[in-house]
Design a protein around this motif. Structure first.
Motif, PDB file in Angstrom:
ATOM      1  N   GLU A  96      48.629  41.996  24.881  1.00 28.19           N
ATOM      2  CA  GLU A  96      47.926  40.814  25.390  1.00 28.19           C
ATOM      3  C   GLU A  96      47.926  40.796  26.920  1.00 28.19           C
ATOM      4  OE1 GLU A  96      47.507  36.110  24.452  1.00 28.19           O
ATOM      5  OE2 GLU A  96      49.505  36.968  24.274  1.00 28.19           O
ATOM      6  N   ALA A  97      49.037  41.219  27.532  1.00 30.82           N
ATOM      7  CA  ALA A  97      49.112  41.253  28.996  1.00 30.82           C
ATOM      8  C   ALA A  97      48.088  42.224  29.572  1.00 30.82           C
ATOM      9  CB  ALA A  97      50.524  41.647  29.435  1.00 30.82           C
ATOM     10  N   LEU A  98      47.986  43.411  29.004  1.00 33.13           N
ATOM     11  CA  LEU A  98      47.002  44.380  29.494  1.00 33.13           C
ATOM     12  C   LEU A  98      45.578  43.918  29.207  1.00 33.13           C
ATOM     13  CD1 LEU A  98      48.793  47.744  28.679  1.00 33.13           C
ATOM     14  CD2 LEU A  98      48.406  46.712  30.931  1.00 33.13           C
ATOM     15  N   GLY A 145      45.650  40.386  22.065  1.00 34.33           N
ATOM     16  CA  GLY A 145      44.843  39.994  23.207  1.00 34.33           C
ATOM     17  C   GLY A 145      43.399  39.726  22.831  1.00 34.33           C
ATOM     18  N   GLN A 146      42.554  39.701  23.849  1.00 34.94           N
ATOM     19  CA  GLN A 146      41.134  39.411  23.661  1.00 34.94           C
ATOM     20  C   GLN A 146      40.288  40.501  24.296  1.00 34.94           C
ATOM     21  OE1 GLN A 146      40.419  35.618  25.475  1.00 34.94           O
ATOM     22  NE2 GLN A 146      41.333  34.473  23.800  1.00 34.94           N
ATOM     23  N   LYS A 147      39.152  40.748  23.659  1.00 34.66           N
ATOM     24  CA  LYS A 147      38.167  41.658  24.239  1.00 34.66           C
ATOM     25  C   LYS A 147      37.448  40.942  25.384  1.00 34.66           C
ATOM     26  CE  LYS A 147      37.154  44.056  19.922  1.00 34.66           C
ATOM     27  NZ  LYS A 147      36.088  44.413  18.979  1.00 34.66           N
ATOM     28  N   ILE A 148      36.615  41.675  26.094  1.00 36.65           N
ATOM     29  CA  ILE A 148      35.850  41.109  27.203  1.00 36.65           C
ATOM     30  C   ILE A 148      35.009  39.923  26.727  1.00 36.65           C
ATOM     31  CG2 ILE A 148      34.036  41.551  28.915  1.00 36.65           C
ATOM     32  CD1 ILE A 148      36.697  42.880  29.566  1.00 36.65           C
ATOM     33  N   ASN A 149      34.470  40.006  25.499  1.00 38.64           N
ATOM     34  CA  ASN A 149      33.621  38.930  24.989  1.00 38.64           C
ATOM     35  C   ASN A 149      34.417  37.741  24.450  1.00 38.64           C
ATOM     36  OD1 ASN A 149      34.566  39.717  22.480  1.00 38.64           O
ATOM     37  ND2 ASN A 149      32.624  40.577  21.784  1.00 38.64           N
ATOM     38  N   MET A 172      43.386  31.802  35.578  1.00 34.38           N
ATOM     39  CA  MET A 172      43.137  32.847  36.579  1.00 34.38           C
ATOM     40  C   MET A 172      41.688  32.744  37.038  1.00 34.38           C
ATOM     41  SD  MET A 172      45.043  35.811  34.338  1.00 34.38           S
ATOM     42  CE  MET A 172      44.718  37.157  35.439  1.00 34.38           C
ATOM     43  N   PRO A 173      41.368  31.801  37.930  1.00 37.38           N
ATOM     44  CA  PRO A 173      39.968  31.533  38.268  1.00 37.38           C
ATOM     45  C   PRO A 173      39.329  32.496  39.261  1.00 37.38           C
ATOM     46  CG  PRO A 173      41.394  30.104  39.518  1.00 37.38           C
ATOM     47  CD  PRO A 173      42.288  30.898  38.585  1.00 37.38           C
ATOM     48  N   ASP A 174      40.102  33.360  39.881  1.00 37.74           N
ATOM     49  CA  ASP A 174      39.573  34.198  40.959  1.00 37.74           C
ATOM     50  C   ASP A 174      39.207  35.592  40.472  1.00 37.74           C
ATOM     51  OD1 ASP A 174      40.158  32.278  43.150  1.00 37.74           O
ATOM     52  OD2 ASP A 174      42.203  32.603  42.444  1.00 37.74           O
ATOM     53  N   ASP A 175      37.965  35.997  40.706  1.00 35.39           N
ATOM     54  CA  ASP A 175      37.519  37.351  40.384  1.00 35.39           C
ATOM     55  C   ASP A 175      38.064  38.294  41.464  1.00 35.39           C
ATOM     56  OD1 ASP A 175      36.237  39.723  39.834  1.00 35.39           O
ATOM     57  OD2 ASP A 175      34.237  38.842  39.684  1.00 35.39           O
ATOM     58  N   PRO A 176      38.883  39.279  41.101  1.00 34.77           N
ATOM     59  CA  PRO A 176      39.497  40.138  42.117  1.00 34.77           C
ATOM     60  C   PRO A 176      38.595  41.239  42.656  1.00 34.77           C
ATOM     61  CG  PRO A 176      40.198  40.832  39.953  1.00 34.77           C
ATOM     62  CD  PRO A 176      39.343  39.598  39.761  1.00 34.77           C
ATOM     63  N   ILE A 177      37.444  41.447  42.050  1.00 32.29           N
ATOM     64  CA  ILE A 177      36.578  42.557  42.457  1.00 32.29           C
ATOM     65  C   ILE A 177      35.742  42.165  43.667  1.00 32.29           C
ATOM     66  CG2 ILE A 177      34.773  44.161  41.724  1.00 32.29           C
ATOM     67  CD1 ILE A 177      37.481  44.470  40.256  1.00 32.29           C
ATOM     68  N   GLN A 178      35.835  42.973  44.730  1.00 27.04           N
ATOM     69  CA  GLN A 178      35.044  42.761  45.940  1.00 27.04           C
ATOM     70  C   GLN A 178      33.904  43.766  46.043  1.00 27.04           C
ATOM     71  OE1 GLN A 178      38.216  43.121  48.870  1.00 27.04           O
ATOM     72  NE2 GLN A 178      38.020  40.935  49.309  1.00 27.04           N
ATOM     73  N   TYR A 179      34.166  45.011  45.614  1.00 24.40           N
ATOM     74  CA  TYR A 179      33.192  46.086  45.767  1.00 24.40           C
ATOM     75  C   TYR A 179      33.081  46.856  44.451  1.00 24.40           C
ATOM     76  CZ  TYR A 179      34.639  45.028  50.525  1.00 24.40           C
ATOM     77  OH  TYR A 179      34.964  44.368  51.670  1.00 24.40           O
ATOM     78  N   SER A 180      31.914  47.378  44.171  1.00 21.44           N
ATOM     79  CA  SER A 180      31.712  48.095  42.912  1.00 21.44           C
ATOM     80  C   SER A 180      32.498  49.393  42.844  1.00 21.44           C
ATOM     81  CB  SER A 180      30.222  48.382  42.705  1.00 21.44           C
ATOM     82  OG  SER A 180      29.732  49.198  43.752  1.00 21.44           O
ATOM     83  N   TYR A 232      39.905  41.823  35.695  1.00 24.47           N
ATOM     84  CA  TYR A 232      39.086  42.754  36.469  1.00 24.47           C
ATOM     85  C   TYR A 232      37.605  42.645  36.091  1.00 24.47           C
ATOM     86  CZ  TYR A 232      43.268  45.107  38.263  1.00 24.47           C
ATOM     87  OH  TYR A 232      44.449  45.402  38.899  1.00 24.47           O
ATOM     88  N   ALA A 233      37.325  42.185  34.876  1.00 22.50           N
ATOM     89  CA  ALA A 233      35.943  41.999  34.441  1.00 22.50           C
ATOM     90  C   ALA A 233      35.383  40.641  34.873  1.00 22.50           C
ATOM     91  CB  ALA A 233      35.852  42.138  32.921  1.00 22.50           C
TER      92      ALA A 233
END
Length: 170
Positions: free
Chosen positions: A106-108, A153-157, A126-134, A115-116
């Motif tokens: 679940e943690a992973l 855990g959960q899938k991306i969807n 966890m409201p902040d998207d950590p990705i700045q650049y592709s 990251y998605a």
């Protein structure tokens, strides 16, 4: 005190079926010393490694037993001026105590969803998207005391994680 047949630390008068009070106290002291020492060792080593990092790195914090903001610090530059993200990281890191269970899957899953850019379900705190650049590289460091347990855990969807490697088994 009854004992599991796999235990070999009870050798007194009750050794075949149970442990004496003194043997149980010693077992608890050994267990406490082992886990307390391992946690202190992990914090010491990790603290020394992270102390040398600076604002060239973006670092965040999340525990495997995360259930809210007290176990999460958004990914940001690891700087000491003008902000104190590095100090906030160390404060949060050293404040952690081992939690019940080892929900590694679940943690992973939570980190992958983070990251998605997912901020729902198990990532709701966890409201902040950590990705700045592709093209940016992202890494996750996970430390554990051994075997996993808990939910997958959960899938991306947002649906429940299922068998991802197509290998039958429990």
């Amino acid at each position: 005190f009854p004992r599991a047949t796999s235990r070999s630390d009870c050798t007194g008068a009750f050794g075949a079926t149970g442990c004496s009070y003194a043997e149980e106290l010693q077992n608890f002291a050994n267990w406490y010393g082992y886990y307390r020492t391992r946690m202190l060792q992990m914090k010491t080593v990790s603290g020394r490694v992270f102390s040398g990092l600076d604002e060239r790195y973006r670092i965040g914090f999340l525990t495997i037993n995360a259930s809210g903001a007290s176990q999460y610090l958004k990914i940001s530059k690891f700087e000491t001026r003008p902000t104190t993200h590095k100090q906030n990281w160390f404060t949060k890191f050293y404040a952690q105590d081992p939690g019940p269970g080892t929900p590694l899957r679940e943690a992973l899953s939570r980190v992958g969803r983070h990251y998605a850019g997912m901020t729902d379900g198990i990532n709701s705190f966890m409201p902040d998207d950590p990705i700045q650049y592709s093209c940016q590289r992202n890494y996750t460091l996970l430390t554990t005391d051994g075997y996993w347990n808990g939910a997958g855990g959960q899938k991306i969807n947002g649906s429940a994680m299922d068998n991802q490697d197509n290998t039958p088994g429990t």
